[in-house]
Every structure is written in structure tokens, then in C-alpha cells.
Design an enzyme around this catalytic site. Structure first.
Site, PDB file in Angstrom:
ATOM      1  N   CYS A  20       1.036  -0.486  -0.042  1.00 30.68           N
ATOM      2  CA  CYS A  20       0.387   0.447   0.080  1.00 30.68           C
ATOM      3  C   CYS A  20       0.625   1.591   0.006  1.00 30.68           C
ATOM      4  O   CYS A  20       2.260   1.322   0.632  1.00 30.68           O
ATOM      5  CB  CYS A  20      -0.996  -0.312   1.164  1.00 30.68           C
ATOM      6  SG  CYS A  20      -2.251   1.406   1.438  1.00 30.68           S
ATOM      7  N   CYS A  57      -2.269   4.909   2.691  1.00 35.91           N
ATOM      8  CA  CYS A  57      -3.289   3.881   3.454  1.00 35.91           C
ATOM      9  C   CYS A  57      -3.885   4.595   4.472  1.00 35.91           C
ATOM     10  O   CYS A  57      -3.796   4.551   5.537  1.00 35.91           O
ATOM     11  CB  CYS A  57      -3.206   2.276   3.389  1.00 35.91           C
ATOM     12  SG  CYS A  57      -1.257   1.320   2.813  1.00 35.91           S
TER      13      CYS A  57
END
Length: 286
Positions: free
Chosen positions: A130, A133
Site C-alpha cells: 500500500c 493507506c
């Protein structure tokens, strides 16, 4: 993730930010120069790029690729612009530790600072792969900058003088033609400080650290940079308290909106005797 535990005792160091330099910032390498179809062997200097870890109380916070010069300024400037600490006094000690993998900027901070960092790391933690995030990460990326309050005014001649000082002060760039520069210039004093790095953000962090260590107030001068203007640079300029930011390349749209919100006069595309003013033009005159 940082653990919430009592801060490790700071190493005894009478001046925690005075540490020796490590690594050579320039490497001389062999290369072949081609000109008019003819190859000539020779050598040239290129900037070193070193993995640089910033740790607080033995816990890793970030790893940056940086030019191994002025690393004490980088440690302090990064800590200030990334809101790890509120002022230089929170860094109780700094060690620069060299290894085969790179350099560690090992800082020691009070327990309350470590606890704040631990909470911040929990908020920003995300799954593997990610980028940004969750809402906390997005909010952090576009965080509202502090407002720069300065009544200082400058002329177009000051902009030109600041740019000239930046160009003439870039010793590492003259040697390598491959690094960015960030400089602070004041009317009547000229070039106050300049720092260079392969990364434009790093160059600015180093400058912020250098000015903080010297006690220089940024509200009376120009911040001048060799790069384009991104939002992160404007956020760092706002933490520095620079009323005018001058860059040789264009800004992003988010950088312009952030400069407007921060009260910063944003001057960009500054080269060849011309420049563009995007925000708060009232600080400038002919």
C-alpha cells in the site's frame, strides 16, 4: 512499528549535533565521452547516493536516499519539517553510524516524543504494497501548513540576486552536474546558507537544519531552490517560515493552493531574467 517503552538513555555528547562527516559525497568514475562520433576515455565526478536511515531511540522511522554530506543538518531539518520534533532542543543527542549498507542517523528524544511517534506509526500503518493507506495517511499527505506571518518585502532585483547566489554557491553541482540546491538569501547580507543533495526534499531539509542550528530567522529572506515546486516542498517551506519561495521550474497545482493557504509568495519558472508569481504578489515590487 515503534514500541511504547521508556526512552533509551542518550549517549554522553557535549554537543550532540557536532559529529564527523562520513562517506565521500563525490565519486570519481571512469567513462567514455562521445563527441562528433569520436569516443575519448576519461573520468568524471558523480554524486554519491547513500541509504540513510533516521532512527529515534533505536527505532527506525524512515529511510531516504541522500548525498552523504551535512548529515547532521539533514537529521535536524527532517525532524523539524516532518513534525517529529517541535524544536531542535528535543533532539538530546545524535550519532552518525556508518555501515556497509549505508548510514544511520541515530537520534535520541524524550519519552513523550517517542510515544507520539509510536501513535503516529500506528495511524499510518497499512498492508504490504500500500502506498498511502487509509484516511489518516491521506490527511497526512495533504496536511494543512502553518501560516507564515512576515511583513518583509522584496524587489525583482532581490529575486535575481538570490538566483545568482544559488547558482554561484553550488560547489557540489559544479563538480557533478547532478544535485539539487536549496539556499537562503537576505537583502544586505546575500547568501546566508546553501545545502545540496541528490534529492530536492533532502536539500531543503538540510537547509532547514542548518538555519535552525545557527538560530537564523527565515522570515526576512528568500528561500531559493533549483527544482520544480511540489506540495511537500511548500509544506517544508512553511515550517521553515520562509515568506517567499523561489524555484527555477514550475509548481504543481496543489503546491500553488498550499502556498496560498500558507501565506507564502510562490515565485517559479525563475530563469533567464524572468519569473512568474503565483501567490501573494504583494510582497514583491519592481
Amino acid at each position: 512499528m515503534l514500541a511504547s517503552k521508556p526512552a533509551a538513555p542518550a549517549p554522553q555528547n557535549p554537543d550532540p549535533l557536532e559529529v564527523p562527516q562520513v562517506h565521500d559525497p563525490v565519486r570519481v568514475v571512469r567513462r567514455d565521452l562521445w563527441r562528433d562520433g569520436v569516443s575519448t576515455p576519461g573520468e568524471r565526478g558523480i554524486p554519491e547516493e547513500t541509504a540513510t536511515a533516521l532512527t529515534y531511540n533505536a527505532a527506525s522511522f524512515a529511510v531516504m536516499m541522500a548525498t552523504p554530506r551535512d548529515l547532521e543538518d539533514f537529521a535536524l531539518g527532517f525532524s523539524l519539517t516532518e513534525k517529529v520534533v517541535g524544536d531542535a532542543g528535543e533532539i538530546e543527542a545524535l550519532d552518525i553510524v556508518e555501515s556497509e549498507a549505508g548510514v544511520e542517523l541515530r537520534m535520541w528524544v524524550p519519552l513523550q516524543t517517542e510515544q507520539r511517534l509510536s501513535a503516529r506509526r500506528r495511524q499510518l500503518a497499512g498492508p504490504t504494497g500500500c502506498g498511502l493507506c487509509g484516511i489518516d495517511s491521506l490527511m497526512e499527505a495533504v496536511r494543512a501548513p502553518p501560516r507564515v506571518e512576515s511583513t518583509a518585502t522584496f524587489t525583482s532585483g532581490d529575486i535575481a540576486a538570490g538566483l545568482d547566489a544559488l547558482a554561484s554557491g553550488q560547489a557540489l553541482h559544479r563538480e557533478t552536474r547532478a544535485v539539487h540546491g536549496a539556499a537562503f538569501w537576505r537583502p544586505g547580507r546575500g547568501l546566508v546558507a546553501i545545502r545540496e543533495d541528490v534529492g530536492r526534499h533532502n536539500a531543503l531539509d538540510k537547509l532547514v537544519g542548518a538555519l535552525a542550528r545557527s538560530g537564523e530567522h527565515a522570515g526576512e529572506g528568500l528561500l531559493v531552490m533549483t527544482s520544480r515546486v511540489s506540495v511537500e516542498l511548500v509544506q517544508k517551506a512553511a515550517v521553515l517560515g520562509a515568506p517567499v519561495m523561489v524555484a527555477v521550474s514550475a509548481p504543481t497545482a496543489l503546491a500553488v493552493r498550499t502556498a496560498e493557504a500558507a501565506g507564502i509568495t510562490l515565485v517559479a519558472s525563475a530563469r533567464g531574467g524572468s519569473f512568474e508569481v503565483f501567490t501573494h504578489p504583494g510582497r514583491l515590487s519592481a
